[in-house]
Design a protein around this motif. Structure first.
Motif, PDB file in Angstrom:
ATOM      1  N   ALA A 172       1.187  11.762   2.522  1.00 26.39           N
ATOM      2  CA  ALA A 172      -0.025  10.588   3.137  1.00 26.39           C
ATOM      3  C   ALA A 172      -0.456  10.755   4.837  1.00 26.39           C
ATOM      4  N   ARG A 219      11.061   4.835  -5.754  1.00 24.60           N
ATOM      5  CA  ARG A 219      11.152   4.773  -4.669  1.00 24.60           C
ATOM      6  C   ARG A 219      12.405   5.383  -5.167  1.00 24.60           C
ATOM      7  N   THR A 229       1.267  -1.313  -0.064  1.00 26.85           N
ATOM      8  CA  THR A 229       0.281   0.401   0.301  1.00 26.85           C
ATOM      9  C   THR A 229       1.243   1.353  -0.187  1.00 26.85           C
ATOM     10  N   TYR A 266       0.554   5.486  -2.325  1.00 30.92           N
ATOM     11  CA  TYR A 266       1.181   6.913  -2.076  1.00 30.92           C
ATOM     12  C   TYR A 266       2.435   7.529  -2.170  1.00 30.92           C
ATOM     13  N   ARG A 267       3.181   6.519  -2.852  1.00 30.62           N
ATOM     14  CA  ARG A 267       4.794   6.950  -3.967  1.00 30.62           C
ATOM     15  C   ARG A 267       3.958   8.028  -5.215  1.00 30.62           C
ATOM     16  N   GLY A 296       1.668  -2.346   5.142  1.00 34.74           N
ATOM     17  CA  GLY A 296       0.921  -0.387   4.851  1.00 34.74           C
ATOM     18  C   GLY A 296       1.616   0.018   6.723  1.00 34.74           C
ATOM     19  N   ARG A 297       0.856   0.882   6.944  1.00 35.48           N
ATOM     20  CA  ARG A 297       1.132   1.594   8.270  1.00 35.48           C
ATOM     21  C   ARG A 297      -0.485   1.039   9.277  1.00 35.48           C
ATOM     22  N   ASP A 298      -1.306   1.484   8.486  1.00 33.60           N
ATOM     23  CA  ASP A 298      -2.445   1.350   8.758  1.00 33.60           C
ATOM     24  C   ASP A 298      -3.471  -0.015   8.334  1.00 33.60           C
ATOM     25  N   ILE A 299      -2.564  -0.857   8.067  1.00 37.03           N
ATOM     26  CA  ILE A 299      -4.128  -1.536   7.035  1.00 37.03           C
ATOM     27  C   ILE A 299      -5.161  -2.656   8.588  1.00 37.03           C
ATOM     28  N   ALA A 314       5.815  11.530  -0.569  1.00 36.24           N
ATOM     29  CA  ALA A 314       5.242  10.250  -0.111  1.00 36.24           C
ATOM     30  C   ALA A 314       4.515  10.634   0.918  1.00 36.24           C
ATOM     31  N   ALA A 315       5.721  10.785   1.517  1.00 37.24           N
ATOM     32  CA  ALA A 315       4.917  10.992   3.346  1.00 37.24           C
ATOM     33  C   ALA A 315       4.487  12.033   3.104  1.00 37.24           C
TER      34      ALA A 315
HETATM   35  O1  C5P Z   1       5.961   1.883   2.684  1.00 35.60           O
HETATM   36  P1  C5P Z   1       6.717   2.798   2.036  1.00 35.60           P
HETATM   37  O2  C5P Z   1       7.721   3.980   2.570  1.00 35.60           O
HETATM   38  O3  C5P Z   1       6.939   2.482   0.643  1.00 35.60           O
HETATM   39  O4  C5P Z   1       5.295   3.954   2.283  1.00 35.60           O
HETATM   40  C1  C5P Z   1       5.513   4.828   1.412  1.00 35.60           C
HETATM   41  C2  C5P Z   1       5.021   6.499   2.594  1.00 35.60           C
HETATM   42  O5  C5P Z   1       3.364   6.090   2.579  1.00 35.60           O
HETATM   43  C3  C5P Z   1       5.601   6.902   3.216  1.00 35.60           C
HETATM   44  O6  C5P Z   1       5.774   8.079   4.128  1.00 35.60           O
HETATM   45  C4  C5P Z   1       4.838   5.810   4.501  1.00 35.60           C
HETATM   46  O7  C5P Z   1       4.155   6.541   5.753  1.00 35.60           O
HETATM   47  C5  C5P Z   1       2.909   6.434   3.976  1.00 35.60           C
HETATM   48  N1  C5P Z   1       1.967   4.809   3.921  1.00 35.60           N
HETATM   49  C6  C5P Z   1       0.793   5.229   4.960  1.00 35.60           C
HETATM   50  N2  C5P Z   1       0.083   4.221   5.278  1.00 35.60           N
HETATM   51  C7  C5P Z   1       0.095   2.874   4.671  1.00 35.60           C
HETATM   52  C8  C5P Z   1       1.463   3.117   3.697  1.00 35.60           C
HETATM   53  C9  C5P Z   1       2.316   3.946   3.429  1.00 35.60           C
HETATM   54  O8  C5P Z   1       0.513   6.442   5.099  1.00 35.60           O
HETATM   55  N3  C5P Z   1      -0.609   1.975   4.516  1.00 35.60           N
END
Ligand code: C5P
Length: 212
Positions: free
Chosen positions: A87, A75, A33, A37-38, A113-116, A83-84
């Motif tokens: 998000a 990436r 996920t 955001y990316r 992800g972070r909030d799944i 992305a940050a």
């Molecule tokens: O995991 P990754 O580094 O690819 O995540 C990219 C950005 O998206 C990060 O800043 C992360 O905090 C955010 N993100 C998020 N919720 C998710 C997955 C990623 O806020 N479910």
């Protein structure tokens, strides 16, 4: 009910590699996920916009197409930073919620992800919260960059991980927290194989044997 495996945790903790292996093992599709955001941040940058602007970022999230997730430029540090920023915007997160839920609804899925486990699928079949020390995560991210031929400084990479941790924990929209029913998996001293083996042990109660 479709089986959903939710894998959350901070950057470079080993979620992605683990999620791919679990998906193959249990015969489920996988969604990283973070790519949503990316790709949203990338769309804003492409249009010359500001990823921190809520209206611009939310419009980009709503316009996202599946092909956007396959882009090769998601990436780098620029996309990482964008992305940050996107998000942290509630309207972006809301716009991406349906995509994530529909992805898992029919066949089941492994999502990382972070909030799944907290927001996207609070009723997931099984939840893992994958962590590792900042030093171990810095090392891993640095090695990944080296492997891709990107010159990087270990100290700088580790500092960025620390900064992303602080951002993800402090943001008002979906801060990174462990769901009360998530099983913790600390990968500091585990390689990919050992992480996978430990995850299977942790998940066995909830998921039993793989679907074949
Ligand atoms: O995991 P990754 O580094 O690819 O995540 C990219 C950005 O998206 C990060 O800043 C992360 O905090 C955010 N993100 C998020 N919720 C998710 C997955 C990623 O806020 N479910």
């Amino acid at each position: 009910m479709s089986r959903i495996i939710a894998i959350d945790g901070p950057a470079a903790a080993g979620k992605g590699t683990l999620a791919k292996r679990l998906a193959a093992h249990f015969g489920l599709p996988h969604l990283d996920t973070g790519l949503l955001y990316r790709a949203t941040g990338r769309r804003v940058l492409d249009a010359g916009g500001n990823p921190a602007d809520p209206a611009t970022a939310a419009a980009a999230a709503r316009a996202l197409q599946p092909d956007d997730l396959a882009r090769a430029d998601l990436r780098g540090p620029e996309a990482d930073n964008a992305a940050a920023q996107v998000a942290a915007i509630p309207a972006v997160r809301a716009a991406l919620l349906d995509f994530q839920r529909s992805f898992g609804r029919t066949q089941g899925a492994v999502l990382d992800g972070r909030d799944i486990g907290t927001i996207v699928f609070p009723d997931a079949t099984a939840k893992l919260f994958v962590t590792a020390s900042v030093a171990a995560r810095g090392q891993r991210r640095w090695r990944e960059l080296q492997a891709r031929g990107v010159a990087a400084d270990l100290e700088a990479v580790t500092a960025l991980i620390r900064e992303r941790d602080a951002q993800a924990a402090a943001r008002a929209a979906a801060p990174l927290v462990q769901a009360p029913d998530a099983l913790p998996l600390d990968t500091t001293d585990l390689d990919a194989d050992a992480t996978f083996a430990r995850a299977l042990e942790l998940l066995s109660d909830r998921l039993g044997t793989p679907a074949r």
